[in-house]
Design a protein around this motif. Structure first.
Motif, PDB file in Angstrom:
ATOM      1  N   VAL A  54       0.736  -1.413   0.027  1.00 37.24           N
ATOM      2  CA  VAL A  54       0.457   0.326   0.288  1.00 37.24           C
ATOM      3  C   VAL A  54       0.639   1.236   0.327  1.00 37.24           C
ATOM      4  N   MET A  55       2.344   1.361  -0.158  1.00 41.77           N
ATOM      5  CA  MET A  55       2.973   2.600   0.024  1.00 41.77           C
ATOM      6  C   MET A  55       2.866   3.500  -1.723  1.00 41.77           C
ATOM      7  N   THR A  56       2.315   2.551  -2.819  1.00 41.23           N
ATOM      8  CA  THR A  56       2.322   3.361  -3.240  1.00 41.23           C
ATOM      9  C   THR A  56       0.609   3.245  -3.983  1.00 41.23           C
ATOM     10  N   GLY A  57       0.444   4.875  -3.489  1.00 42.63           N
ATOM     11  CA  GLY A  57      -1.187   5.105  -4.818  1.00 42.63           C
ATOM     12  C   GLY A  57      -2.048   4.937  -3.567  1.00 42.63           C
ATOM     13  N   ASN A  58      -1.463   3.926  -1.952  1.00 38.60           N
ATOM     14  CA  ASN A  58      -2.351   3.613  -1.186  1.00 38.60           C
ATOM     15  C   ASN A  58      -2.911   2.444  -1.638  1.00 38.60           C
ATOM     16  N   GLY A  59      -2.468   1.223  -2.677  1.00 39.24           N
ATOM     17  CA  GLY A  59      -2.450  -0.240  -2.987  1.00 39.24           C
ATOM     18  C   GLY A  59      -2.827  -0.078  -4.059  1.00 39.24           C
ATOM     19  N   SER A  60      -3.679   0.894  -4.977  1.00 38.56           N
ATOM     20  CA  SER A  60      -4.225   1.131  -6.360  1.00 38.56           C
ATOM     21  C   SER A  60      -3.742   0.048  -7.529  1.00 38.56           C
ATOM     22  N   PRO A  61      -2.317   0.785  -7.220  1.00 43.34           N
ATOM     23  CA  PRO A  61      -1.331  -0.290  -8.665  1.00 43.34           C
ATOM     24  C   PRO A  61      -1.324  -1.921  -8.032  1.00 43.34           C
ATOM     25  N   PHE A  62      -1.742  -2.354  -7.351  1.00 39.23           N
ATOM     26  CA  PHE A  62      -1.695  -4.034  -7.000  1.00 39.23           C
ATOM     27  C   PHE A  62      -3.001  -4.543  -6.946  1.00 39.23           C
ATOM     28  N   LEU A  63      -4.207  -3.697  -6.138  1.00 37.36           N
ATOM     29  CA  LEU A  63      -5.375  -3.642  -6.743  1.00 37.36           C
ATOM     30  C   LEU A  63      -6.102  -3.787  -7.943  1.00 37.36           C
ATOM     31  N   ASP A  64      -5.484  -2.349  -8.594  1.00 39.08           N
ATOM     32  CA  ASP A  64      -6.430  -2.437  -9.954  1.00 39.08           C
ATOM     33  C   ASP A  64      -5.860  -3.474 -10.847  1.00 39.08           C
ATOM     34  N   SER A  65      -4.794  -4.288 -10.599  1.00 35.70           N
ATOM     35  CA  SER A  65      -4.579  -5.271 -11.286  1.00 35.70           C
ATOM     36  C   SER A  65      -4.635  -7.044 -11.143  1.00 35.70           C
ATOM     37  N   LEU A  66      -5.848  -6.978  -9.627  1.00 34.93           N
ATOM     38  CA  LEU A  66      -6.510  -7.813  -9.246  1.00 34.93           C
ATOM     39  C   LEU A  66      -7.875  -8.109  -9.685  1.00 34.93           C
ATOM     40  N   TYR A  67      -8.934  -9.085  -9.788  1.00 31.80           N
ATOM     41  CA  TYR A  67      -9.888  -9.118  -9.987  1.00 31.80           C
ATOM     42  C   TYR A  67     -10.921  -9.952  -8.265  1.00 31.80           C
ATOM     43  N   LEU A  68     -11.063  -9.222  -7.168  1.00 34.79           N
ATOM     44  CA  LEU A  68     -10.761 -10.332  -6.744  1.00 34.79           C
ATOM     45  C   LEU A  68     -12.585  -9.560  -5.774  1.00 34.79           C
ATOM     46  N   PRO A  69     -13.091 -10.845  -5.012  1.00 30.69           N
ATOM     47  CA  PRO A  69     -14.784 -10.249  -4.218  1.00 30.69           C
ATOM     48  C   PRO A  69     -14.471  -8.519  -3.556  1.00 30.69           C
ATOM     49  N   VAL A  70     -16.071  -8.173  -4.165  1.00 29.36           N
ATOM     50  CA  VAL A  70     -16.069  -6.156  -3.248  1.00 29.36           C
ATOM     51  C   VAL A  70     -16.535  -7.170  -2.221  1.00 29.36           C
ATOM     52  N   ASN A  71     -16.528  -6.115  -1.417  1.00 28.02           N
ATOM     53  CA  ASN A  71     -16.998  -5.920   0.000  1.00 28.02           C
ATOM     54  C   ASN A  71     -18.216  -5.473  -0.030  1.00 28.02           C
ATOM     55  N   ASP A  72     -19.734  -5.684   0.505  1.00 26.96           N
ATOM     56  CA  ASP A  72     -20.668  -4.432   0.524  1.00 26.96           C
ATOM     57  C   ASP A  72     -20.479  -3.176   1.128  1.00 26.96           C
ATOM     58  N   ALA A  73     -19.275  -3.383   1.574  1.00 27.23           N
ATOM     59  CA  ALA A  73     -19.731  -1.652   2.883  1.00 27.23           C
ATOM     60  C   ALA A  73     -18.467  -0.464   2.172  1.00 27.23           C
ATOM     61  N   ASP A  74     -17.859  -0.818   1.379  1.00 26.84           N
ATOM     62  CA  ASP A  74     -17.096   0.690   0.434  1.00 26.84           C
ATOM     63  C   ASP A  74     -17.169  -0.414  -1.449  1.00 26.84           C
ATOM     64  N   ASP A 114      -0.019  -0.644   8.779  1.00 30.30           N
ATOM     65  CA  ASP A 114       0.281   0.605   9.260  1.00 30.30           C
ATOM     66  C   ASP A 114      -0.387   0.870   8.484  1.00 30.30           C
ATOM     67  N   ARG A 115      -1.848   1.326   7.313  1.00 30.14           N
ATOM     68  CA  ARG A 115      -2.351   2.461   7.506  1.00 30.14           C
ATOM     69  C   ARG A 115      -3.488   2.334   7.774  1.00 30.14           C
ATOM     70  N   ALA A 116      -4.123   0.926   8.455  1.00 30.69           N
ATOM     71  CA  ALA A 116      -5.311   0.520   8.641  1.00 30.69           C
ATOM     72  C   ALA A 116      -5.056  -0.085   9.694  1.00 30.69           C
TER      73      ALA A 116
END
Ligand SMILES: [Fe+2]
Length: 419
Positions: free
Chosen positions: A214-234, A256-258
């Protein structure tokens, strides 16, 4: 016994792995014995044709569907050709041309092997890959692998992946730090997609976020490359849950951030709802920072206060973490106290949660001490394999030589009792 014989007889480093290791060494990637900050180099090219920038990766596996995602260098009309062992090929085309491709294959049969190949503009690209759909029976046997702190692009990461592949898991969980050093877009390719190419094409992998991710873009480069289940909170993939057979898997974002996980937070409230709603026999929760650790980073005191009571109340069976680059397994813990330690290592209806740290997937190992709550611990590179059949769960910690250096079994006399 089965696992011992299987690994001793069958563990092989494939020619493919050896070529990758040699190429990695030639590229000067000697860094796995030193600091994590060195793990920014790439590995050797994986299963990529000249057309495929990354992938294919499996995602969102179910009994009757499989999602296949990849990225091409050039804009193209994507398609997937797939077929069963004795079946005729079918073609599923993507919605639109581009470079990011996500195609869901549905209408599949449960517990069935399929083959597939990618197409760009009607032309076959890359190798023929395969996967197996999940079984329909709720008590079907499930094998899942777990590793963490591996995303260095270094030879040790390839060793972990080799052991995981040899164990032929139905799915793989990670305990975070998937992408050293900072989770940048370049590192996502070099340290995740290239080393993982020969695994993610046929095994669905469900990562959790680590502090490096999560050090870059709060993890967006990694998360944007994956297709995971999404939660129904956010609506994000930062924390999520899914079922496979009689197991309920919960991935949390604990970095550390969460780390505060205050009861007023979206993630905490979602977790409570999720724990309340599952009726699965086995509840497995995984995230990066551990509650209990006899190693460098030590205990997560706030996590013990915030999450411990939830795991106690809702009967979470196993909690998996990383961050400390070791293997650690506690006795059952409830209310911060060890319970049922006399049953070690074969537990029947234990009244506490087993806390496992599996952070020896590739990065530099840490030392550890042994408090009285620790049932087993090693400063050793490893992966963890779980076999779940009905009301029985078996854990095996496996090193790079295929040696099973820790085992633990849990039997539930009343399946579905939440613990
Ligand atoms: Fe970490």
């Amino acid at each position: 016994m089965y696992l011992i014989s299987r690994w001793n007889e069958d563990l092989k480093i494939s020619w493919f792995t050896m070529i990758l290791l040699a190429a990695g060494l030639m590229a000067g990637l000697s860094g796995c014995g030193s600091d994590e900050s060195e793990y920014t180099g790439g590995g050797a090219p994986g299963d990529f044709s000249g057309d495929i920038e990354r992938g294919p990766q499996l995602a969102l596996a179910s009994t009757r569907s499989m999602t296949i995602a990849w990225r091409s260098f050039e804009s193209t009309e994507p398609a997937v050709v797939y077929w069963g062992e004795n079946g005729l090929p079918s073609t599923r085309r993507g919605d639109r041309p581009g470079t990011e491709h996500v195609i869901e294959l549905d209408g599949l049969l449960p517990d069935t092997a399929y083959f597939y190949q990618l197409q760009h503009d009607g032309r076959s690209v890359g190798e023929v890959h395969n996967f197996r759909t999940a079984a329909d029976a709720p008590d079907a046997a499930i094998r899942f692998g777990v590793f963490g702190d591996f995303g260095c692009g270094c030879p040790a990461q390839y060793e972990s992946i080799g052991v995981l592949k040899d164990s032929q898991p139905d799915l793989v969980l990670t305990t975070g730090d998937n992408v050293y050093y900072s989770g940048s877009a370049r590192e996502v390719r070099q340290n995740y997609f290239i080393p993982m190419a020969s695994l993610i094409d046929h095994v669905p992998v469900y990562p959790t976020l680590g502090n490096h991710d999560v050090m870059t873009g709060n993890g967006s480069p990694f998360l944007d490359s994956l297709y995971l289940p999404v939660n129904d909170a956010d609506g994000s993939e930062r924390f999520y849950s899914f079922d496979r057979g009689n197991c309920h898997f919960i991935s949390l974002e604990v970095t550390d951030r969460a780390e505060d996980l205050a009861p007023s937070s979206q993630q905490y409230q979602w977790l409570v709802r999720d724990l309340q709603s599952t009726a699965a026999t086995w509840v497995i929760c995984y995230f990066h920072h551990p509650l209990y650790s006899d190693s460098s980073h030590g205990d997560g005191a706030l996590l013990q206060i915030r999450l411990g009571p939830l795991f106690d109340e809702y009967g979470v069976d196993v909690v998996l973490s990383g961050h400390d680059h070791t293997y650690q397994r506690t006795y059952p813990i409830r209310g911060g106290l060890v319970l049922d330690g006399q049953m070690e290592p074969n537990y029947t209806d234990p009244q506490g949660t087993m806390y496992v740290v599996t952070g020896g997937g590739g990065a530099t190992l840490y030392g550890l001490w042994r408090s009285q709550r620790l049932a087993a611990g090693e400063s050793r590179r490893h992966v963890v394999i779980f076999d779940v059949v009905g009301n029985e769960l078996n854990l095996s910690a496996v090193d790079y030589n295929g040696a099973v250096f820790d085992r633990m079994k849990i039997i539930k006399r009343v399946p579905g009792d939440g613990r």
